[in-house]
Design an enzyme around this catalytic site. Structure first.
Site, PDB file in Angstrom:
ATOM      1  N   LYS A  92       0.868  -1.188   0.000  1.00 19.85           N
ATOM      2  CA  LYS A  92       0.000   0.000   0.000  1.00 19.85           C
ATOM      3  C   LYS A  92       0.892   1.221   0.000  1.00 19.85           C
ATOM      4  CE  LYS A  92      -3.895   2.135   0.193  1.00 19.85           C
ATOM      5  NZ  LYS A  92      -3.402   2.831  -1.023  1.00 19.85           N
ATOM      6  N   GLN A 113       7.295   3.742   3.955  1.00 16.60           N
ATOM      7  CA  GLN A 113       5.872   3.366   3.953  1.00 16.60           C
ATOM      8  C   GLN A 113       5.632   2.076   4.753  1.00 16.60           C
ATOM      9  OE1 GLN A 113       4.002   5.532   1.529  1.00 16.60           O
ATOM     10  NE2 GLN A 113       2.285   5.028   2.847  1.00 16.60           N
ATOM     11  N   LYS A 116       5.407   3.259   8.378  1.00 12.87           N
ATOM     12  CA  LYS A 116       4.251   4.157   8.500  1.00 12.87           C
ATOM     13  C   LYS A 116       2.955   3.338   8.528  1.00 12.87           C
ATOM     14  CE  LYS A 116       4.163   7.522   5.443  1.00 12.87           C
ATOM     15  NZ  LYS A 116       3.856   8.426   4.301  1.00 12.87           N
ATOM     16  N   LYS A 128       5.369   1.700  -3.026  1.00 16.03           N
ATOM     17  CA  LYS A 128       5.315   3.059  -3.584  1.00 16.03           C
ATOM     18  C   LYS A 128       5.580   2.959  -5.073  1.00 16.03           C
ATOM     19  CE  LYS A 128       4.917   7.349  -2.116  1.00 16.03           C
ATOM     20  NZ  LYS A 128       4.246   7.835  -0.900  1.00 16.03           N
ATOM     21  N   GLY A 167      -2.685   8.225  -4.339  1.00 15.67           N
ATOM     22  CA  GLY A 167      -2.029   9.437  -4.809  1.00 15.67           C
ATOM     23  C   GLY A 167      -0.797   9.802  -3.988  1.00 15.67           C
ATOM     24  N   ASP A 168      -0.064  10.757  -4.486  1.00 12.53           N
ATOM     25  CA  ASP A 168       1.066  11.371  -3.786  1.00 12.53           C
ATOM     26  C   ASP A 168       1.320  12.669  -4.574  1.00 12.53           C
ATOM     27  OD1 ASP A 168       3.201  10.514  -1.589  1.00 12.53           O
ATOM     28  OD2 ASP A 168       4.345  11.491  -3.162  1.00 12.53           O
ATOM     29  N   THR A 211      -4.381  13.439   5.243  1.00 15.99           N
ATOM     30  CA  THR A 211      -2.954  13.563   5.573  1.00 15.99           C
ATOM     31  C   THR A 211      -2.714  14.854   6.358  1.00 15.99           C
ATOM     32  OG1 THR A 211      -2.525  12.460   3.466  1.00 15.99           O
ATOM     33  CG2 THR A 211      -0.617  13.330   4.643  1.00 15.99           C
ATOM     34  N   ASN A 242      -2.109  19.114  -1.516  1.00 16.90           N
ATOM     35  CA  ASN A 242      -3.149  18.463  -0.715  1.00 16.90           C
ATOM     36  C   ASN A 242      -2.811  18.391   0.776  1.00 16.90           C
ATOM     37  OD1 ASN A 242      -3.760  15.378   0.366  1.00 16.90           O
ATOM     38  ND2 ASN A 242      -5.550  16.434  -0.461  1.00 16.90           N
ATOM     39  N   SER A 380      -6.873   5.735   3.620  1.00 19.53           N
ATOM     40  CA  SER A 380      -6.882   4.868   2.435  1.00 19.53           C
ATOM     41  C   SER A 380      -7.274   3.438   2.827  1.00 19.53           C
ATOM     42  CB  SER A 380      -5.501   4.830   1.779  1.00 19.53           C
ATOM     43  OG  SER A 380      -5.343   5.884   0.860  1.00 19.53           O
TER      44      SER A 380
END
Ligand code: GLU
Length: 448
Positions: A92, A113, A116, A128, A167-168, A211, A242, A380
């Site tokens: 993820k 990630q 996290k 990622k 997204g990122d 976020t 964002n 997410s």
């Protein structure tokens, strides 16, 4: 073997193997020394060579993305997906479209990630992806053709229970829409393969805000521990994407005054407090540069070509929400001089290792991105749950769960740091807590 020697050997080997991958080695160098104390207490993990195995990504995909521009010329970019660790759930993590994307950046992001996602307490592994494609200055049609080409390859490697991108930087609702549409055409299968989907079809309430809100919730719980709050605090924010927009919105809602925001061209200082609605209109709706802000706000100043972190102004809290390595050692010194007491990272790895050292020495409470910005990926995961049960939850419900998750992440970092006699070392707390869960899962699955 002694834990210390073991960690050093792993570190040396990864530096040899991945020479030149600057960002990736930076993330690894931040992580490895902090888990030494845990390994000392748990020698079985040293015996099973947990770090040697974990440090190797399970799979790295790199692919060609050809697309046609509006003039009919063929362009080509590089696409990536790093499937780093699936011990606790499907890979993820977001997709980043930005010219700075390369293998090192993808690997650093995927590595962070893992921990996290583990900290969220939800069943998600670490991954990622992205491309060096730059959506800036491209027409909608060009972005669409790029996304369709990107997904034509990516769809072979992802799925709702194997790998779920989102997204990122450079990938928002527009890109997710095009990517999702292409996946559906190719696979005739829907929903849970991507998160961050628009609200009209399978998206989750509060994912857009998650976020930024989550980062502020993290600090809220930290302040609460100090019998303090956001009320009356001066906050400096970088970025205007964002993460930044919703961090500013929540900080303001909790009574803080937000003095700055920025984009890659320069920054805005508004002594009256940033007008977040205007930033939303400029950035989310019109895709304009932040310099436009001063056209309607005469008290505000636009500093062209300058970093907000070189700016001298008094404040209490810094929220770097732009990108990696935006705060260097010198800028951390300025931050300390400006009176900054808390730094919480909305972006991934915005502080260099030298900068973090300066903050630590000065007693600034430093909240690393893998803990402070985990709210996005946490929601997410809640979107995945909603997609599975074919339901959508209310904004209040998701936002409440996000706040609880951030409280839990904060307390986990705090308590883990305390357990290892490292009070306020949230890097150590986040790394050990995130790592322990993944390491135990790997051990129990016979992966080490
Ligand atoms: N790109 C975000 C991050 O850095 C969110 C990833 C996701 O929602 O999967 O955590």
């Amino acid at each position: 073997m002694e834990a210390k020697q073991y960690v050093e050997e792993i570190q040396k080997k990864i530096h040899e193997n991945d020479r030149g991958q600057v960002e990736y080695l930076q993330a690894v160098d931040e992580f490895l020394p902090t888990v030494e104390v845990f390994l000392k207490e748990n020698p079985a993990f040293v015996e099973s060579n947990i770090l040697g195995v974990l440090i190797e990504p399970e799979r790295i995909l790199q692919f060609r993305v050809p697309w046609q521009d509006d003039q009919g010329n063929w362009q080509v970019n590089r696409g990536y997906r790093v499937q780093y660790n699936s011990a606790i759930g499907p890979y993820k993590g977001g997709l980043r479209f930005h010219p700075s994307v390369n293998l090192s950046v993808m690997k650093f992001l995927a590595f962070e990630q893992i921990f996290k996602n583990s900290l969220t307490g939800l069943p998600i592994g670490g991954g990622k992806g992205g491309s060096d494609f730059d959506p800036k200055g491209k027409s909608d049609a060009e972005v669409m053709r790029f996304c369709q080409s990107f997904m034509t390859e990516l769809q072979k490697h992802i799925g709702p229970s194997t790998d779920v991108p989102a997204g990122d930087i450079g990938v928002g609702a527009r890109e997710i829409g095009y990517l999702y549409g292409m996946y559906k055409r190719l696979r005739n299968y829907d929903a849970g393969v991507l998160t961050g989907k628009p609200l009209g079809y399978w998206g989750s309430e509060a994912r857009t805000e998650a976020t930024g809100y989550g980062c502020v919730y993290f600090v809220k719980h930290l302040l609460n521990d100090l019998n303090d709050s956001f009320k009356g605090k001066k906050v400096v924010v970088s970025g205007s994407g964002n993460v930044s927009i919703y961090a500013m919105e929540k900080a303001k809602e909790l009574g803080a005054s937000v003095l700055t925001c920025s984009d890659s061209n320069g920054f805005i200082y508004d002594p009256n407090g940033i007008d977040v609605e205007l930033v939303k209109e400029l950035k989310e709706k019109n895709r304009e540069r932040i310099s436009k802000y001063v056209e309607t706000h005469s008290d505000a100043t636009y500093y062209d070509g300058q970093s907000v972190w070189d700016f001298e102004v008094a404040y209490d809290i810094a929220l770097p929400c732009a990108t990696q390595n935006e705060i260097n050692e010198k800028q951390a010194e300025i931050l300390v001089k400006n009176g900054g007491k808390i730094v919480a990272e909305g972006a991934n790895m915005p502080c260099t290792l030298d900068a973090v050292e300066v903050l630590d020495k000065a007693g600034v409470l430093y909240c690393p991105g893998k803990a402070a910005n985990a709210g996005g990926v946490a929601v997410s995961a809640l979107e995945m749950s909603q997609n599975s049960e074919r339901l959508s939850w209310s904004f209040e419900k998701v936002d409440g769960m996000l706040d609880d998750i951030m409280k839990n992440i904060y307390e986990t970092c705090r308590d883990t740091a305390n357990k290892y006699d490292a009070a306020n070392n949230f890097v150590l707390g986040a790394n050990i807590a995130g790592f322990e869960k993944v390491a135990r899962a790997m051990l129990s699955q016979g992966l080490v």
